[in-house]
Write an enzyme that holds these catalytic residues in place. Structure first.
Site, PDB file in Angstrom:
ATOM      1  CD  GLU A  22      -4.778  -0.842   8.568  1.00  0.00           C
ATOM      2  OE1 GLU A  22      -5.293   0.657   8.206  1.00  0.00           O
ATOM      3  OE2 GLU A  22      -4.032  -1.914   8.689  1.00  0.00           O
ATOM      4  CD  GLU A  76      -3.579   0.902   2.084  1.00  0.00           C
ATOM      5  OE1 GLU A  76      -4.175   1.568   2.680  1.00  0.00           O
ATOM      6  OE2 GLU A  76      -3.442  -0.473   2.736  1.00  0.00           O
TER       7      GLU A  76
END
Length: 908
Positions: free
Chosen positions: A766, A490
Site C-alpha cells: 500500500e 477494510e
C-alpha cells in the site's frame, strides 16, 4: 482439408464456457481462429443455433449468414432467449475466395430465471439467534420426494441469499463457488446462481440443506470496529430446485414454510474475524434424507422484492490454487509457524488427526513477521483467526465463510504425534516437537475465478519478481469486487485504486465480466448519492469517509474504467450501459469547476500516499491536490468525448471534445509555467505530460526535461503516489527520457518498486515504505502489504518494455513497439486478446536487437522497432533485427548510475 481452421473459443458475452443462469436474452458471440493462410481475412460468418425452450422442451433451430469481418461480440442472430432456455451454437467463417472453414465445436449456455419465474420465498432461521456477537450460523433443510423415474431428467438449482450461503443436496456440496452470492447493494441488485444438480438427485426421497452466514449483509464490517446489520438484521436463503423429467414435466421445490432451521456448528463466521467450527455441534446426516429434524424450528419468511434479482456478469469466487508451506517451524508443543512463501488471499485446509473431544486447533494469520513472530497490528480490528474444535475423530476441515490475506500462519493446539517431518524447509532437532505431517495443512487460494490472459518476462529476475508481485496482488484483491486489501478490517471497493490499475488488470486476467458487474454497483451508488463514492458498494465510513464527496481520481472510475475495458475488449455494450454514469460524473465536476474550468474547491485526496507524506497524513503530498483534480477533469472529459465517438454519437462527442479543449486551456493558464513548487512536482509534470495538457513544442520539451531532472535529483527514488505513479514512466519515455524511466523502474533505492522486492515483498504494498529499510513495519495505522495500485507500472512493462499494446479497441490492430533499455538483454509479453494469443519478445545479442512477434488471425499490427522504419504486418509470426549498442549506463543497487550519464533513448 481447408486452410482455415475451424473457429474455437466460441463464447457468449464474457461468460465462462457452458455458463448456466446467464441474464442476456440476446447474448453476443465471439470466437477465435487459430490459424489461416497469410492472405486470409474473414469475409462472412455463419452461426447455426439451436434453442431448447425451457417452458415447453421444444427445440428451435436455424442459422444466419452475416457478411462481416467482425468476430468479437457480434450481435446474437437467433431468437431471444426466455427464462430456462438452453442454447447451443456452432460457427464457421468464410475466406475471401468463398471457401468456408469447418464448423466449430458446439458452445452452450443457459438462461436463468426472470423475476417473474421465482416462486420461492426468502426464508431464515425461525428461532431467537441470540446476541449478534455470539450467534451461531444457521442451518436450513428440507426433504422432498421426486419421481421414481429420473432417467433423462435434468435438474437446476437456482439460489441466492441475504448473507452467505452454501448448499448441499443429499449430503454433497453443490458447486465450487465460495462466498455466494458475493457483495452488491442487495436491496437494489441481488445476484442469483444456477447449478446443474442432476447427478446429485435420486428417485424418491431427497434432501436439500443450506449453511447460512452473516457475510457482508449483516456481519461486522467497515471502519473503526465495523458496523453490524448494514443491509438487514436477518439472513435468508432463496432457492428454487427445478427438475424436468424426460416427458417435460417440471417438479419445483422452493424455499417456503416447509423448511426447517437450527443453529449450526459454526459458532463464529466473520469475514474479518474468521470462523470457529465445533465438530461436536454438527448434526450427522443433516443434509441427507431420513434425518430426524423434529426438534428443529420452522423457518421465518422475510419480505423480499424479486425485481432486484439479477444474473452475474462475471465468475464467482473459487479456489484457484493450493499452496503448501515452504517452511514449518515448531515454536512450542503443538504449535507451528508456517510460511507459505507467498502473500495471498484464502484460508487453510486442515487434516486434523483424532484428538480428545473439545481439543481446539487454532490458526492465526499475518502478512509479515517481526522479531520472528506474526505481526498482526496492521490487521487493525480483524482477528483473522480460525478454529476447529474436535469431536474426538479425525477430520478434514476448511472455513466456509471467511477469507484472509496472509503469507504466514500460526497453527496451535495440534494433536501430538511422533510422525516425521514432511514439509520442505523444516527441520527437527533432538527433543523438538513433532512437525506437521505432509499435506496436513495447505492454503486454498481464493479469488474470482478469472482466466489468466497476460504474461511478462525479462532478463532481470528482480523485475520478473516485481511483475509476479503485481499478479499476486491482483489475485488477492479481485475477490468478487476489486478490493484495496484482503487482510485488515477494510477490504472495500475503492474506486481510485481500480481506476489506476484497470489497464494492468485487463492485460493480466479476463476481468471484464467481474468489473462490468462491479460497475453496475458503481452506477447504483452514484445514483443513490448523486456522485461516485470513494468506494463501492458503500457502507458507513466511520468518522471520516463520506459518500457525497466529489473526489478526483476516485470518481473518475466512472469514465476511465469503462473505457479502459473497452480498449481491451471492444465492448461497446459496456460503454453504452455505463454512459449515463460517465456523463453524470463529468457534468457534475464541470459544474463544480465553474466557468473557469479549474476544479480548485473542496477536499481532495490528491496524490494519495506520496512517499513524502507522513504516515499519519497520506493526503499531505508535494503536489497541489487541485492540480490533480483539474488534470483528471480534463482527462475524463476527453475520455467521455471518445466514448460518445465510439458509440457513433458524433454531436455529443464534438460537444465534450470542445469542453475538453476548454479544460486543457484552463489547466495551461493556471498551472503550466507556474513557479509554484506544488505545480512543478514529479506528479504534476507527469500528469500534465501523460494527459496531453502541456502544449506541444518548447513547453512540452521543457516539462519533459524538468521531469527527468527531478528524477535524477531524487537519486531515482520514486516520488509519486496514486495519481502520479501510473504515468511517470510513460511521461518520461514520451518526452525522450526513456533512460531515466528505466533508471526509476530498476532502482533498488527506497522508495522504489525493487526496494520492495529486496525487502522480501511477494505482493505490491500500500505504501512505498510499508516495511522500513531496517525490516520493521511502518508505524502508520494504514499499512498493508497487499494493494495493487502502485503495481500499475506493470502496464508500462507490457506496453513499452515488452512492447505489446492495442492500437485499436480489442487489439484488432496491435502496436508492437518495444523500447529496450536499463541494461536488459531481453523482455517480452504475451496476451490472450479477444482474437487469440498475441506476443512480442526481444533480445539483444552480439550487437543486434532481434524482435519476434505473433499476431492472431483477425488482427494486424503496427511494428515500430528502434533503428527500423515502422511497417505493418498481418497475422502470423515474424521477426526483425537491427544493430544495437547496449548502453553502459546501468543503475546500481543504491540507485546511482554507473559509467557516466544516461544515454538518450528513442522516443515513443
Amino acid at each position: 482439408m481447408t486452410a482455415v481452421a475451424a473457429p474455437d473459443h466460441v463464447r457468449f458475452e464474457h461468460h465462462e464456457p457452458g455458463a448456466l443462469g446467464i441474464g442476456e436474452a440476446a447474448p453476443r458471440l465471439s470466437w477465435q481462429v487459430s490459424h489461416a493462410p497469410a492472405d486470409y481475412a474473414q469475409r462472412a460468418y455463419e452461426v447455426a443455433w439451436e434453442v431448447t425452450r425451457g417452458a415447453s422442451g421444444r427445440t428451435e433451430a436455424g442459422h444466419a449468414v452475416v457478411h462481416s469481418a467482425d468476430q468479437v461480440l457480434v450481435p446474437w442472430p437467433g431468437p431471444e432467449l426466455a427464462a430456462r432456455d438452453a442454447v447451443s451454437v456452432r460457427v464457421r467463417v468464410q475466406a475471401p475466395d468463398g471457401e468456408w472453414s469447418p464448423w466449430s465445436a458446439r458452445a452452450t449456455a443457459e438462461r436463468g430465471l426472470g423475476a417473474g419465474d421465482w416462486r420461492a420465498a426468502m426464508v431464515g432461521p425461525g428461532y431467537d439467534e441470540g446476541p449478534r456477537e455470539t450467534r451461531r450460523a444457521p442451518l436450513l433443510r428440507r426433504e422432498v420426494d421426486l419421481p421414481r423415474d429420473l432417467e433423462g431428467a435434468t435438474a437446476r438449482l437456482h439460489v441466492t441469499a441475504h448473507g452467505l450461503a452454501q448448499v448441499e443436496v443429499n449430503g454433497v456440496r453443490v458447486g465450487r463457488d465460495e462466498l455466494l452470492p458475493g457483495w452488491t447493494p442487495y436491496h437494489e441488485r441481488l445476484r442469483t446462481f444456477t447449478f446443474d444438480v442432476t447427478e446429485h438427485l435420486r428417485p424418491g426421497a431427497n434432501a436439500i440443506g443450506a449453511w447460512l452466514a452473516d457475510g457482508w449483509f449483516r456481519g461486522r464490517f467497515g471502519f473503526e470496529g465495523g458496523t453490524w446489520d448494514i443491509y438487514g438484521e436477518h439472513v435468508g436463503l432463496l432457492a428454487q430446485l427445478e427438475v424436468t423429467t424426460r416427458d417435460g414435466e417440471r417438479h419445483v421445490v422452493v424455499t417456503d414454510d416447509a423448511w426447517r432451521s437450527a443453529p449450526g456448528p459454526l459458532t463464529r463466521a466473520s469475514l474479518y474475524d474468521g470462523e470457529t467450527f465445533d465438530a461436536r455441534l454438527l448434526p450427522a446426516g443433516w443434509s441427507e434424507s431420513g434425518f430426524d429434524d423434529a426438534a428443529w424450528h420452522p423457518v421465518v419468511t422475510h419480505p423480499f422484492d424479486a425485481s432486484v434479482l439479477a444474473a452475474p456478469d462475471g465468475p464467482p469466487v473459487r479456489c484457484t490454487d493450493e499452496l503448501a508451506p515452504v517452511t514449518v517451524t515448531p515454536t512450542g508443543p503443538g504449535r507451528f509457524l508456517l510460511d507459505f512463501g507467498q502473500n495471498h488471499s484464502g484460508h487453510l485446509r486442515l487434516r486434523v488427526p483424532a484428538a480428545s473431544a473439545g481439543t481446539v486447533v487454532r490458526v492465526r494469520h499475518a502478512e509479515v513477521l517481526q522479531d520472528g513472530d506474526l505481526y498482526t497490528r496492521t490487521l487493525r480490528e480483524a482477528a483473522s483467526t480460525d478454529e476447529v474444535v474436535s469431536a474426538g475423530e479425525a477430520l478434514e476441515w476448511e472455513p466456509r465463510f471467511t477469507i484472509h490475506g496472509f503469507r504466514y500462519a500460526e497453527v496451535s493446539g495440534w494433536p501430538g504425534s511422533s510422525g516425521s517431518s514432511g514439509s520442505s524447509g523444516s527441520s527437527r532437532s533432538p527433543g523438538s516437537p513433532a512437525t506437521l505431517p505432509p499435506g496436513a495443512v495447505v492454503s486454498r487460494v481464493l479469488h474470482s475465478d478469472m482466466a489468466r490472459t497476460g504474461w511478462f518476462h525479462a532478463s532481470d529476475p528482480d523485475l520478473e519478481r516485481l511483475h509476479d508481485n503485481v499478479v499476486w496482488s491482483l489475485r488477492s484483491n479481485f475477490v468478487d469486487i476489486p478490493t484495496d486489501c484482503p487482510q485488515r478490517d477494510e477490504r472495500l471497493g475503492w474506486t481510485g485504486d481500480i481506476q489506476v490499475f484497470a489497464p494492468t488488470a485487463a492485460f493480466l486476467y479476463d476481468v471484464h465480466g467481474m468489473l462490468a458487474d462491479w460497475l453496475r454497483t458503481l452506477d447504483i451508488e452514484q445514483r443513490r448519492f448523486g456522485t461516485v463514492p470513494v468506494y463501492v458498494p458503500w457502507i458507513p465510513g466511520g468518522r471520516f469517509w463520506q459518500p457525497t464527496w466529489d473526489i478526483a481520481v476516485w470518481g473518475d472510475a466512472a469514465t476511465v474504467t469503462p473505457f479502459d475495458l473497452f480498449t481491451d475488449s471492444a465492448d461497446t455494450g459496456l460503454l453504452e450501459r455505463q454512459l449515463s454514469s460517465a456523463t453524470a460524473w463529468v457534468d457534475r465536476v464541470l459544474d463544480l469547476a465553474g466557468p473557469d474550468h479549474v476544479w480548485d474547491t473542496g477536499m481532495q485526496l490528491g496524490d494519495w500516499l506520496d512517499p513524502s507524506a507522513p504516515p499519519e497524513d497520506p493526503m499531505r503530498a508535494t503536489t497541489d491536490p487541485h492540480l490533480v483534480a483539474t488534470a483528471y477533469l480534463a482527462r475524463s472529459v476527453a475520455v467521455l468525448a471518445r466514448t460518445y465517438a465510439a458509440l457513433g454519437r458524433d454531436a455529443e462527442a464534438a460537444r465534450y471534445e470542445r469542453l475538453a479543449g476548454e479544460v486543457r486551456a484552463a489547466y495551461q493558464e493556471r498551472y503550466v509555467g507556474s513557479s509554484d513548487p506544488l505545480h512543478r512536482s514529479t506528479t504534476a509534470l507527469a500528469l500534465g505530460l501523460a494527459f496531453g495538457l502541456v502544449p506541444d513544442g518548447e513547453p512540452r520539451h521543457r516539462a519533459g526535461a524538468r521531469l527527468a531532472q527531478l528524477v535524477r535529483e531524487s537519486g531515482y527514488r520514486v516520488a509519486t503516489g496514486f495519481a502520479g505513479t501510473p504515468v511517470v514512466t510513460q511521461a518520461l519515455a514520451d518526452t525522450g527520457h526513456l533512460a531515466e524511466a528505466y533508471a526509476l523502474l530498476l532502482s533498488h533505492r527506497s522508495p522504489s518498486w525493487l526496494a520492495m522486492v529486496d525487502l522480501g515483498a511477494t505482493t505490491i504494498w500500500e505504501r512505498w515504505d510499508s516495511m522500513l529499510t531496517d525490516g520493521t513495519v511502518n508505524p502508520g495505522d494504514m499499512t498493508s502489504f497487499n494493494h495493487y495500485a502502485l503495481g500499475s507500472v506493470a502496464d508500462w512493462l507490457h506496453r513499452v518494455v515488452a512492447g505489446l499494446a492495442p492500437a485499436s479497441p480489442g487489439y484488432r490492430t496491435l502496436r508492437l513497439a518495444p523500447r529496450p533499455g536499463g541494461g536488459l538483454t531481453c523482455a517480452g509479453a504475451r496476451h490472450l486478446t479477444p482474437y487469440g494469443e498475441a506476443s512480442v519478445a526481444w533480445e539483444i545479442a552480439d550487437g543486434e536487437l532481434t524482435v519476434r512477434w505473433h499476431v492472431p488471425v483477425g488482427c494486424t499490427a503496427e511494428v515500430d522497432v528502434p533503428g527500423v522504419a515502422p511497417f505493418a504486418v498481418g497475422h502470423g509470426a515474424g521477426e526483425v533485427s537491427a544493430p544495437w549498442v547496449l548502453s553502459d549506463a546501468v543503475v546500481r543497487v543504491d540507485g546511482s548510475v554507473a559509467d557516466g550519464e544516461l544515454a538518450t533513448a528513442p522516443t515513443l
